[in-house]
Design a protein around this motif. Sequence first.
Motif, PDB file in Angstrom:
ATOM      1  N   ILE A 170       0.859  -1.190   0.000  1.00 20.47           N
ATOM      2  CA  ILE A 170       0.000   0.000   0.000  1.00 20.47           C
ATOM      3  C   ILE A 170       0.893   1.237   0.000  1.00 20.47           C
ATOM      4  N   PRO A 171       0.779   2.119  -0.998  1.00 16.22           N
ATOM      5  CA  PRO A 171       1.606   3.336  -1.008  1.00 16.22           C
ATOM      6  C   PRO A 171       1.441   4.137   0.281  1.00 16.22           C
ATOM      7  N   ASN A 172       2.549   4.659   0.779  1.00 18.50           N
ATOM      8  CA  ASN A 172       2.531   5.374   2.057  1.00 18.50           C
ATOM      9  C   ASN A 172       1.554   6.541   2.054  1.00 18.50           C
ATOM     10  N   LYS A 173       1.436   7.206   0.909  1.00 19.81           N
ATOM     11  CA  LYS A 173       0.540   8.358   0.825  1.00 19.81           C
ATOM     12  C   LYS A 173      -0.896   7.963   1.125  1.00 19.81           C
ATOM     13  N   LEU A 174      -1.333   6.809   0.618  1.00 21.43           N
ATOM     14  CA  LEU A 174      -2.700   6.351   0.859  1.00 21.43           C
ATOM     15  C   LEU A 174      -2.905   5.970   2.317  1.00 21.43           C
ATOM     16  N   VAL A 175      -1.878   5.405   2.939  1.00 20.26           N
ATOM     17  CA  VAL A 175      -1.998   5.017   4.349  1.00 20.26           C
ATOM     18  C   VAL A 175      -2.128   6.245   5.236  1.00 20.26           C
ATOM     19  N   VAL A 176      -1.367   7.294   4.909  1.00 20.49           N
ATOM     20  CA  VAL A 176      -1.405   8.521   5.710  1.00 20.49           C
ATOM     21  C   VAL A 176      -2.727   9.255   5.526  1.00 20.49           C
ATOM     22  N   GLU A 177      -3.242   9.283   4.290  1.00 21.49           N
ATOM     23  CA  GLU A 177      -4.424  10.085   3.991  1.00 21.49           C
ATOM     24  C   GLU A 177      -5.736   9.389   4.327  1.00 21.49           C
ATOM     25  N   ASN A 178      -5.719   8.071   4.560  1.00 21.15           N
ATOM     26  CA  ASN A 178      -6.949   7.317   4.811  1.00 21.15           C
ATOM     27  C   ASN A 178      -6.937   6.715   6.209  1.00 21.15           C
ATOM     28  N   PRO A 179      -8.131   6.413   6.733  1.00 22.67           N
ATOM     29  CA  PRO A 179      -8.207   5.832   8.085  1.00 22.67           C
ATOM     30  C   PRO A 179      -7.494   4.480   8.168  1.00 22.67           C
ATOM     31  N   ILE A 180      -6.928   4.208   9.328  1.00 26.04           N
ATOM     32  CA  ILE A 180      -6.263   2.927   9.606  1.00 26.04           C
ATOM     33  C   ILE A 180      -6.934   2.301  10.820  1.00 26.04           C
ATOM     34  N   LYS A 181      -7.352   1.060  10.679  1.00 24.94           N
ATOM     35  CA  LYS A 181      -7.910   0.310  11.810  1.00 24.94           C
ATOM     36  C   LYS A 181      -6.846  -0.648  12.294  1.00 24.94           C
ATOM     37  N   ASN A 182      -6.343  -0.404  13.505  1.00 20.90           N
ATOM     38  CA  ASN A 182      -5.265  -1.219  14.064  1.00 20.90           C
ATOM     39  C   ASN A 182      -5.846  -2.138  15.138  1.00 20.90           C
ATOM     40  N   TYR A 183      -5.881  -3.440  14.821  1.00 25.55           N
ATOM     41  CA  TYR A 183      -6.438  -4.404  15.771  1.00 25.55           C
ATOM     42  C   TYR A 183      -5.462  -4.696  16.909  1.00 25.55           C
ATOM     43  N   SER A 184      -4.211  -4.303  16.762  1.00 22.39           N
ATOM     44  CA  SER A 184      -3.187  -4.653  17.749  1.00 22.39           C
ATOM     45  C   SER A 184      -3.020  -3.606  18.837  1.00 22.39           C
ATOM     46  N   THR A 185      -3.824  -2.558  18.816  1.00 21.55           N
ATOM     47  CA  THR A 185      -3.720  -1.534  19.857  1.00 21.55           C
ATOM     48  C   THR A 185      -4.323  -2.011  21.166  1.00 21.55           C
ATOM     49  N   THR A 186      -5.132  -3.059  21.130  1.00 23.90           N
ATOM     50  CA  THR A 186      -5.687  -3.654  22.337  1.00 23.90           C
ATOM     51  C   THR A 186      -5.184  -5.092  22.454  1.00 23.90           C
TER      52      THR A 186
END
Length: 303
Positions: A170-186
């Motif tokens: 995934i291009p970094n620009k798309l990751v920065v500009e779009n929401p990220i759901k991180n399942y590992s934060t809990t």
Amino acid sequence: MESKLEANLYNAWDKMLDKLTDWLDIFILSIPNIIIALLVFTIAIIFSKYLRKFTLKILKRSNLQASMKNLIAKIVSVVVVLLGLFLILGILNLGKALNTILAGAGVAGLAVGLALQGALANTYSGIILSYVKQLKFGDWIKSNGYEGEVIDINLRAVTVKQKDNNLVYIPNKLVVENPIKNYSTTAQSRVILNCGVGYESNLENVKELVIETIISNFKDVKTDDKIIFLYKEFGDSSINFETRFWINSTSGLEVAKAKSKAIIFIKKAFDKHNINIPFPIRTLEFSNNLTMKNLKLETSENE
């Protein structure tokens, strides 16, 4: 006429020889400087490699992402090499050439920047992601419609390994500009399972059986208050319910495995207690006036 032409040729030849002689003299006089320049360049290359390794060794103690550590080490190495090149130009008395190179580099840099806007945006976004503590190697994320484990973050893209073991870049620009759901934060993930039972079933017994089955087969679920059981609707052929419980994992793959196990255990429990999981059934009703004899007559008339 011919003597004049020969005189001009001899004159040009003499001038060329004089020029070559001057260049040879300059080259001979510059040999010590050239040798020193080669030594400086060699030392700069060797020193840049050692300095890069030393920088990486120091940065290992920090909390920076691995990609950011490599970037800083590369920048330090490149700076050392550039300083060596500037020193070499000074040794060779090419100060004017240095000014020309810097001026040309400014114009070329502007043109390259316009041509590589997308690549530079990804590089800048990669630097930003390297500082984001909420996104690191091993996290299970969902971004831009793709879900999986983060296995690499570089200056171009974030590499995600999906459940089927395929890699998505995934291009970094798309990751920065779009929401990220991180399942590992809990520390836990929720398993959600939907099913249905026949209308003849005792709903209270079904609920107790499902909860008991989950508790007895999942060590992460110790009490029934950790399980949510809800009847959702009266379906076309079944009464549908949803059950939810938590497992001590943040991996989407582990959640899928837990859901698969829950389906197996609940199906075995239902079979043991004669609880039906119905499939869609359609009932056809005919009027009393319609008999098989009339149906045959209508069929023969149509033929």
